[in-house]
Design a protein around this motif. Structure first.
Motif, PDB file in Angstrom:
ATOM      1  N   UNK A 200      -8.641 -19.377  -9.484  1.00 45.50           N
ATOM      2  CA  UNK A 200      -8.649 -18.230  -9.579  1.00 45.50           C
ATOM      3  C   UNK A 200      -7.446 -17.282  -9.772  1.00 45.50           C
ATOM      4  N   UNK A 201      -6.314 -18.407  -9.613  1.00 43.92           N
ATOM      5  CA  UNK A 201      -4.893 -17.847  -9.610  1.00 43.92           C
ATOM      6  C   UNK A 201      -4.666 -16.527  -8.911  1.00 43.92           C
ATOM      7  N   UNK A 202      -5.334 -16.236  -7.750  1.00 44.39           N
ATOM      8  CA  UNK A 202      -5.077 -15.372  -6.901  1.00 44.39           C
ATOM      9  C   UNK A 202      -4.108 -16.025  -5.617  1.00 44.39           C
ATOM     10  N   UNK A 203      -2.926 -16.071  -5.935  1.00 41.06           N
ATOM     11  CA  UNK A 203      -1.725 -16.785  -5.184  1.00 41.06           C
ATOM     12  C   UNK A 203      -0.561 -15.747  -4.915  1.00 41.06           C
ATOM     13  N   UNK A 204       0.249 -15.821  -3.981  1.00 41.04           N
ATOM     14  CA  UNK A 204       1.530 -15.325  -3.616  1.00 41.04           C
ATOM     15  C   UNK A 204       2.102 -14.838  -4.755  1.00 41.04           C
ATOM     16  N   UNK A 205       2.472 -15.619  -5.719  1.00 39.66           N
ATOM     17  CA  UNK A 205       3.263 -15.260  -7.146  1.00 39.66           C
ATOM     18  C   UNK A 205       2.429 -13.996  -7.970  1.00 39.66           C
ATOM     19  N   UNK A 206       1.213 -14.016  -7.995  1.00 38.72           N
ATOM     20  CA  UNK A 206       0.461 -12.798  -8.461  1.00 38.72           C
ATOM     21  C   UNK A 206       0.794 -11.809  -7.796  1.00 38.72           C
ATOM     22  N   UNK A 207       0.685 -11.854  -6.368  1.00 46.17           N
ATOM     23  CA  UNK A 207       0.750 -10.851  -5.444  1.00 46.17           C
ATOM     24  C   UNK A 207       2.104 -10.276  -5.518  1.00 46.17           C
ATOM     25  N   UNK A 208       3.084 -11.004  -5.343  1.00 45.18           N
ATOM     26  CA  UNK A 208       4.621 -10.744  -5.718  1.00 45.18           C
ATOM     27  C   UNK A 208       4.778  -9.744  -6.948  1.00 45.18           C
ATOM     28  N   UNK A 209       4.108 -10.188  -8.073  1.00 43.61           N
ATOM     29  CA  UNK A 209       4.213  -9.440  -9.440  1.00 43.61           C
ATOM     30  C   UNK A 209       3.717  -8.252  -9.158  1.00 43.61           C
ATOM     31  N   UNK A 210       2.589  -8.130  -8.685  1.00 36.17           N
ATOM     32  CA  UNK A 210       1.872  -6.900  -8.756  1.00 36.17           C
ATOM     33  C   UNK A 210       2.712  -5.829  -7.478  1.00 36.17           C
ATOM     34  N   UNK A 211       3.242  -6.633  -6.480  1.00 34.00           N
ATOM     35  CA  UNK A 211       3.924  -5.632  -5.613  1.00 34.00           C
ATOM     36  C   UNK A 211       5.152  -5.254  -6.117  1.00 34.00           C
ATOM     37  N   UNK A 212       5.786  -5.976  -6.870  1.00 33.23           N
ATOM     38  CA  UNK A 212       7.314  -5.689  -7.578  1.00 33.23           C
ATOM     39  C   UNK A 212       6.636  -4.292  -8.451  1.00 33.23           C
ATOM     40  N   UNK A 213       5.655  -4.186  -9.064  1.00 34.06           N
ATOM     41  CA  UNK A 213       5.510  -3.065 -10.046  1.00 34.06           C
ATOM     42  C   UNK A 213       5.313  -1.858  -9.211  1.00 34.06           C
ATOM     43  N   UNK A 214       4.600  -2.083  -7.855  1.00 37.61           N
ATOM     44  CA  UNK A 214       4.574  -0.931  -7.088  1.00 37.61           C
ATOM     45  C   UNK A 214       5.811  -0.258  -6.246  1.00 37.61           C
ATOM     46  N   UNK A 215       6.611  -1.446  -5.942  1.00 34.31           N
ATOM     47  CA  UNK A 215       7.861  -0.641  -5.685  1.00 34.31           C
ATOM     48  C   UNK A 215       8.960  -0.576  -6.460  1.00 34.31           C
ATOM     49  N   UNK A 216       8.889  -0.779  -7.699  1.00 34.10           N
ATOM     50  CA  UNK A 216       9.784  -0.422  -8.690  1.00 34.10           C
ATOM     51  C   UNK A 216      10.187   1.069  -8.791  1.00 34.10           C
ATOM     52  N   UNK A 217       9.356   1.965  -8.755  1.00 35.99           N
ATOM     53  CA  UNK A 217       9.730   3.437  -9.051  1.00 35.99           C
ATOM     54  C   UNK A 217      10.416   3.778  -7.627  1.00 35.99           C
ATOM     55  N   UNK A 218      10.462   3.175  -6.564  1.00 38.10           N
ATOM     56  CA  UNK A 218      11.103   3.695  -5.327  1.00 38.10           C
ATOM     57  C   UNK A 218      12.603   3.194  -5.507  1.00 38.10           C
ATOM     58  N   UNK A 219      12.819   2.007  -5.674  1.00 36.80           N
ATOM     59  CA  UNK A 219      14.073   1.645  -6.147  1.00 36.80           C
ATOM     60  C   UNK A 219      14.821   2.326  -7.240  1.00 36.80           C
ATOM     61  N   UNK A 220      14.018   2.430  -8.522  1.00 40.00           N
ATOM     62  CA  UNK A 220      14.715   2.946  -9.593  1.00 40.00           C
ATOM     63  C   UNK A 220      15.237   4.472  -9.474  1.00 40.00           C
ATOM     64  N   UNK A 221      14.385   5.186  -8.780  1.00 40.38           N
ATOM     65  CA  UNK A 221      14.521   6.643  -8.397  1.00 40.38           C
ATOM     66  C   UNK A 221      15.523   6.683  -7.469  1.00 40.38           C
ATOM     67  N   UNK A 222      15.700   5.889  -6.271  1.00 43.14           N
ATOM     68  CA  UNK A 222      16.549   6.190  -5.655  1.00 43.14           C
ATOM     69  C   UNK A 222      18.106   5.685  -6.189  1.00 43.14           C
ATOM     70  N   UNK A 223      18.044   4.426  -6.841  1.00 44.05           N
ATOM     71  CA  UNK A 223      19.291   4.105  -7.551  1.00 44.05           C
ATOM     72  C   UNK A 223      19.818   5.349  -8.622  1.00 44.05           C
ATOM     73  N   UNK A 224      18.932   5.714  -9.092  1.00 45.42           N
ATOM     74  CA  UNK A 224      19.219   6.742 -10.457  1.00 45.42           C
ATOM     75  C   UNK A 224      19.903   8.061  -9.833  1.00 45.42           C
ATOM     76  N   UNK A 225      19.057   8.642  -8.537  1.00 41.71           N
ATOM     77  CA  UNK A 225      19.858   9.820  -7.933  1.00 41.71           C
ATOM     78  C   UNK A 225      21.222   9.644  -7.578  1.00 41.71           C
ATOM     79  N   UNK A 226      21.489   8.413  -7.021  1.00 40.29           N
ATOM     80  CA  UNK A 226      22.964   7.966  -6.508  1.00 40.29           C
ATOM     81  C   UNK A 226      23.728   7.874  -7.741  1.00 40.29           C
ATOM     82  N   UNK A 227      23.307   7.175  -8.999  1.00 38.13           N
ATOM     83  CA  UNK A 227      24.350   6.889  -9.913  1.00 38.13           C
ATOM     84  C   UNK A 227      24.657   8.222 -10.765  1.00 38.13           C
TER      85      UNK A 227
END
Length: 347
Positions: A200-227
């Protein structure tokens, strides 16, 4: 020579004030200055201070109450646990409430592994987005592109889960087989045929990719506001010395905003540790942790959600409350570390 009388001194000062165009202070202005001095708090400021302090205390009390509630519900189950809660890595056996067996090692390692995979993927992408929006992007495009990045945080997690389950997982299946064909001997890329994620390809790596997309705006917005808060003097000085735009970013923007970037990443990590629905759909359930990114597993949150039907028994529910208590403290530690990084940088 006789000293001037008080009336004469005042009479001499008034023409000088009129000549310079500065009016003499009246009794009303002196009274106003006194009432708005440093030691006097206006009623509106006092109300705002009370509301601010009260809100901070309310949040603190709620967090402490959640921790106390989890602890009170977990203690009876921990007292009936025949296994070591911190070292037992087998199946959870809660049927006999007088001799239960449950532990958190597999849940802990699965949660940390998925979160670290997400962080490794999201951090460099978020850094590139923050640098581009703060230093390279045309001004007319900064607002719409920043809005699109922030919009990722508004997408419900279950939508990410459906997309990962129906689109991303099947799409990456051949890639997993290719990686396993030449690196399957390495523990991180081993693909076990008895694993529930094999077909099924339902594994930790697929979960990590999905989770990376979900936390991406938090990191990008915080870093941009400081930059964008990098002192203009530093940037102009570097340009005056002949630095290129990338050298300006490397020598001024990144050193200035490094603490904000790290703290934003840790806040994203705190968000990743507690994600439930998306990982519930993307990662195949498995009680064991094999160390392979291509195998399934259970995080703290998904394990609790998977056995929600057992909450009608207080002792059985308490076992899952104990796992939730560990997740509570783990998330609290990560967020506290992020605040410490910000505080150390601003000191």
């Amino acid at each position: 020579m006789t000293s001037p009388q008080p009336g004469e001194a005042v009479a001499e000062k008034e023409p000088m004030l009129m000549a310079t165009g500065t009016p003499s202070p009246t009794k009303e202005t002196q009274t106003t200055a006194t009432t708005t001095g440093a030691g006097v708090i206006r009623p509106g400021d006092r109300v705002f201070q009370i509301l601010s302090v009260g809100s901070s205390w309310l949040v603190t009390i709620i967090i402490a109450a959640v921790g106390v509630f989890l602890l009170m519900r977990a203690v009876p189950s921990l007292m009936n646990n025949d296994a070591n809660f911190f070292t037992y890595g087998g199946e959870w056996n809660l049927a006999d409430t007088t001799a239960m067996q449950f532990g958190i090692p597999n849940l802990f390692f699965t949660t940390v592994t998925v979160s670290l995979v997400a962080l490794i993927i999201a951090m460099p992408i978020a850094l590139g987005i923050a640098i581009f929006l703060s230093n390279y992007c045309p001004k007319s495009w900064v607002r719409p592109l920043g809005f699109l990045v922030d919009l990722l945080a508004a997408v419900p997690s279950i939508v990410y889960g459906i997309w990962g389950f129906m689109v991303l997982g099947p799409f990456l299946g051949p890639f997993y087989d290719w990686i396993n064909s030449w690196a399957g001997g390495f523990v991180l890329f081993a693909l076990h045929e008895n694993s529930p994620s094999f077909s099924t390809s339902r594994n930790l790596f697929t979960g990590g990719i999905v989770l990376a997309i979900m936390i991406l705006p938090i990191i990008a917005s915080t870093a941009r506001e400081v930059f964008v808060q990098t002192p203009k003097g530093h940037i102009e000085s570097a340009l005056a010395l002949g630095a290129t735009r990338w050298e300006v970013v490397r020598m001024t923007v990144l050193p200035f905003g490094l603490s904000g970037y790290i703290s934003g990443s840790m806040l994203g990590l705190g968000r990743a540790l507690g994600e439930t629905m998306a990982l519930y759909m993307v990662i195949a359930s498995s009680a064991a942790f094999t160390g392979s990114l291509f195998d399934g597993g259970n995080t703290f949150a998904t394990h609790i959600a998977l056995h929600a039907q057992e909450f009608n028994n207080d002792l059985m529910a308490g076992a899952y409350m104990s796992a939730g208590l560990v997740l509570f403290f783990l998330t609290f530690i990560v967020n506290a570390a992020a605040r410490a990084v910000v505080g150390k940088a601003s000191a």
